[in-house]
Write a protein that holds these residues in place. Sequence first.
Motif, PDB file in Angstrom:
ATOM      1  N   GLN A  53       0.725   0.504  -8.963  1.00 48.13           N
ATOM      2  CA  GLN A  53      -0.149   1.051  -8.016  1.00 48.13           C
ATOM      3  C   GLN A  53      -1.547   0.409  -8.142  1.00 48.13           C
ATOM      4  N   VAL A  54      -2.050   0.206  -7.018  1.00 46.93           N
ATOM      5  CA  VAL A  54      -3.250  -0.554  -6.818  1.00 46.93           C
ATOM      6  C   VAL A  54      -4.315   0.730  -7.315  1.00 46.93           C
ATOM      7  N   ALA A  63      -6.724   2.836  -4.430  1.00 46.81           N
ATOM      8  CA  ALA A  63      -6.159   2.231  -3.194  1.00 46.81           C
ATOM      9  C   ALA A  63      -6.482   2.774  -1.953  1.00 46.81           C
ATOM     10  N   ASN A  93      -8.894   1.327   1.041  1.00 41.27           N
ATOM     11  CA  ASN A  93      -8.067   1.368   2.273  1.00 41.27           C
ATOM     12  C   ASN A  93      -9.191   1.799   3.456  1.00 41.27           C
ATOM     13  N   THR A 132      -7.830  -1.478   4.989  1.00 43.79           N
ATOM     14  CA  THR A 132      -6.630  -2.365   4.620  1.00 43.79           C
ATOM     15  C   THR A 132      -5.574  -1.308   4.523  1.00 43.79           C
ATOM     16  N   GLN A 133      -4.386  -1.918   4.022  1.00 41.77           N
ATOM     17  CA  GLN A 133      -3.273  -1.315   3.759  1.00 41.77           C
ATOM     18  C   GLN A 133      -2.640  -1.418   2.386  1.00 41.77           C
ATOM     19  N   TYR A 134      -3.361  -1.749   1.279  1.00 38.30           N
ATOM     20  CA  TYR A 134      -2.815  -1.996  -0.002  1.00 38.30           C
ATOM     21  C   TYR A 134      -2.321  -0.547  -0.654  1.00 38.30           C
ATOM     22  N   HIS A 135      -1.059  -0.576  -1.321  1.00 40.63           N
ATOM     23  CA  HIS A 135      -0.703   0.128  -2.040  1.00 40.63           C
ATOM     24  C   HIS A 135      -0.235   0.045  -3.378  1.00 40.63           C
ATOM     25  N   HIS A 136       0.793  -1.045  -3.103  1.00 33.00           N
ATOM     26  CA  HIS A 136       1.420  -1.648  -4.604  1.00 33.00           C
ATOM     27  C   HIS A 136       1.293  -2.818  -4.672  1.00 33.00           C
ATOM     28  N   PHE A 137       1.058  -3.386  -6.061  1.00 32.08           N
ATOM     29  CA  PHE A 137       1.137  -4.822  -6.389  1.00 32.08           C
ATOM     30  C   PHE A 137       2.434  -5.537  -6.152  1.00 32.08           C
ATOM     31  N   GLY A 138       3.455  -4.512  -6.136  1.00 29.83           N
ATOM     32  CA  GLY A 138       4.742  -4.858  -6.158  1.00 29.83           C
ATOM     33  C   GLY A 138       5.573  -5.250  -7.005  1.00 29.83           C
TER      34      GLY A 138
END
Lengths: 276, 358, 331
Positions: free
Chosen positions: C60-61, C64, C68, C73-79
């Motif tokens: 998780q960011v 976040a 946002n 913005t729409q960041y949620h996860h680093f992946g």
Amino acid sequence: MTVSQDAAVQETITPDGRTIGGVLMEMRNITLRFGGVVAIEDISFDIRQGEIRAIIGPNGAGKSSMLNVINGFYHPQDGEVWYKGAIRGPMRPHQIAAQGIARTFQNIALFHGMSTLDNIMTGRLTHMKTGMLSQSVWFGRAQREETENRAFAERIIDFLEIQSIRKTPVGRLPYGLQKRVELGRALAAEPSLLLLDEPMAGMNVEEKEDMSRFILDVNDEFGTTIALIEHDMGVVMDLADRVVVMDYGRKIGDGSPEEVRNNKAVIDAYLGVSSD
Amino acid sequence: MLYRESGDFKVSYPADQQTFPIRFDRLAFWITLAVAFFVVPFFINDYWANAVLIPFLIYGVAAIGLNILTGYCGQVSLGSGGFMAVGAYTCYKMMTAFPDLNLAFCILAGGVTTAIVGIMFGLPSLRIKGFYLAVVTLAAQFFLVWMFNKVPWFYNYSASGMITSPERTMFGHAISGANATPAATYLFCLTFLVLLGFLGRNLTRGSVGRKWMAIRDMDIAAEIIGVNPLMAKITAFGVSSFYVGVAGAMIFSVYLGAVEVTEAFGIQKSFLLLFMIIIGGLGSIFGSLVGAAFMVMMPVLLKNIMVNSFGWATDIAAHFEFIIIGGLIVFFLIVEPHGLAQLWRIIKEKMRLWPFPH
Amino acid sequence: MVEFLYGIEVVINGLMAGVMYSLVALGFVLIFKASGIFNYAQGVMALFAAMTLVGVQEGQVPFAHLINSVFGTQYHHFGWHINALVAIAIAALMMLLFAYLVERYILKHLVNQEPIILFMATIGLAYFMEGFGDLMWGSNIKTLDVGIPQGGNFWIEEKTAFLGGEDFYGFYLDTLDIYATVIAFILVSTLVLFSQYTKTGRALRAVADDHQAALSVGISLRRIWVIVWSIAGIVALVAGIMWGSKSGVQFSLSLIALKALPVLMLGGFTSIPGAIIGGLLIGIGEKLFEFMIGAPFLGGATENWFAYMLALVFLVFRPQGLFGEKIIERV
């Protein structure tokens, strides 16, 4: 000083003109234990009306415990406490305070959240009787009582010469002044018997002179009976009419300062001899 | 006009003891009171009444109550929420059982009942001190909320478990129920606050207040100088619970109108009151009001700034509220344990000297 | 007979619940012993530790939602996903950092204050951390999975079915609870060994006894406090993992702090074994009371208040709890 045989009734006059009356308080065969430790063992002595009685002895002798028995904080397992001619039944400390016994504490027990004036006013609490309902309305009876008692407190403040600090929170006062305020709180109660637990502790010569003067004035002007614990023998010799000496919970001397000073047991246990 | 007391010498003890010794303060107080009673009702609207003024007045009463117990007498209580519930439910039962009885009496009855309950839960305080007493009050909190949830008699067997406040009037104006006008409700609450504040101020400056403070500062010494600890603590619990109960009754009858006990009087309310008196100032009537004002205004301000101006999400505002409140509590406890009231006193001290440095 | 066996099952479940309470109570005792502070924030620490663990694990960011909102913005996860053990290590490091910051910015300034002020400061800290944690990782409920098996333990169920005859299906115990018991046992033993036999442990005990005396023999109070709060933080992490695995990571985790109070009342504030026994007693007591009296006669949900009432009764008769030291007042 002339002393009569029937100490319970006769009055005596001291060399400096004060009157000492009959027995005000008497401890008979007091024994106090904490678990296995015996703090006070079978001690009897009396305190006469109007006198200054010193309790001396090495540290740990049980002097503060004795004071605590007198004001009812500790209850002795054995023995009787007689006050104003009557034996004292089981009572809580605040009831004993209402009977006219006030004290100061070795480690200063002032109320740090309040000012000097408020602390001294707490000493008047046993004399203030208006109910809560009157107090909640304030104007009228409660205010009148507050004003009367304020006037009394101010007389004590004048007597102790602490006018300039009356509104100061006591936590900010230097040690010597705190001790004086604590004395004021005890005096405010108009006690019949005033207990002082090492009133000179931690003071320099001038402060001791001031405090001695106050103690003598209290006894002289108000006729208050005083029992004090003290380590400074010079003070004891000057102030006390009679002295009780304690050691390891036992009484090893009882009499006038001169008698006690020359008592061998007392010298061995506590006083020592001067080397000249 | 400079803030001065030079030349203003007190020649009597009553004058020295008055609540506002400085003339400027006295004037300011009476003017504020006059404005509150005679000006505000004409300009008040629904939003201001319900978001700010009425909760401030009601929580002001509750905060004074908790301050008496915790700030003046030193007995920690985490049970204020539960006690408010007692006031609310008593008021409800009185309102429904005696429909012709004036609302003020129902509210006072709420206060009296809560005082009795408060004394009961306060009895252990004779043997139990500090945190341990906090646990006792927690027991009260959780038990009372559970009881009002579970025992149907309290909510008159209604299916929803909620209690609703029927309409009541005073001098012809509706003060509860759907038709209540903001002005009438506001004046009703204001009267309660002013009266109870007056009584509270008197109690805390008299001998009973001194007994409370003595117990707080050093209870053993207090007992030795003649304070009966049992009576002092019981009166503290009793008076404090009375105030808290009245506030709870008002929250129900006049402010929320309908109440579900866990949500309205849960432990978070107990903490809310505690925060009010810490931030406002322990042991100060004025501080209780300042703290109440602060805690009522904060969410409103944050919402206005963050949501309406910045356009952030509402839950972010809620999180920031927690952060700011938590931070302020710690800040005040470190820097000024006597809260905003003390800071205000210090500012006034400086103002008395201004423009001179000392 | 079957009723009795169900009663036993309730007791065993109560014991397990008690172990969970003990885990949390342990953190309290540690801090109280070393600094005289009742750390109301212990529960929130457990919550924050669990949230950080999940957040790190799932990539998780942090913050976040706030980022946002501010930047659109729409960041949620680093992946990425991080291994459970590594995530636990990172969460533990966060708790160490937390302990350091708390000591530096809060404890240091409150050294000589009365206990009640310290207690209220920890309440403030709890609220702060709650808001901060929510802001950092979001306030939605999360599932925590570090690989501890959950669910009813069928092996035990089968093996104990014989006890009650045909109508009895065997003791239903949750595997997670069994793991929790074992872990708690290991934790307590480690702590006891640590405090008895290591130099730091001895220093901890010295500080718990007397701050001034400890200072006078050269023990750094501040260092000890950082250590103690770090240990408490680790304990909070373990408690957070256990509770979080069981019921998900959510706000109610922080309310555990309130439950710990009755545990400490019973066991005394300064005793590690007391915390364990207190927790077990409360766990059993709660479940038994609800089973025998609460559910049948009082409409249920008595677990909300039973622990406090029990503590209250205890306090009236024995103010220092089962193991605490008797408080003697001197004048």
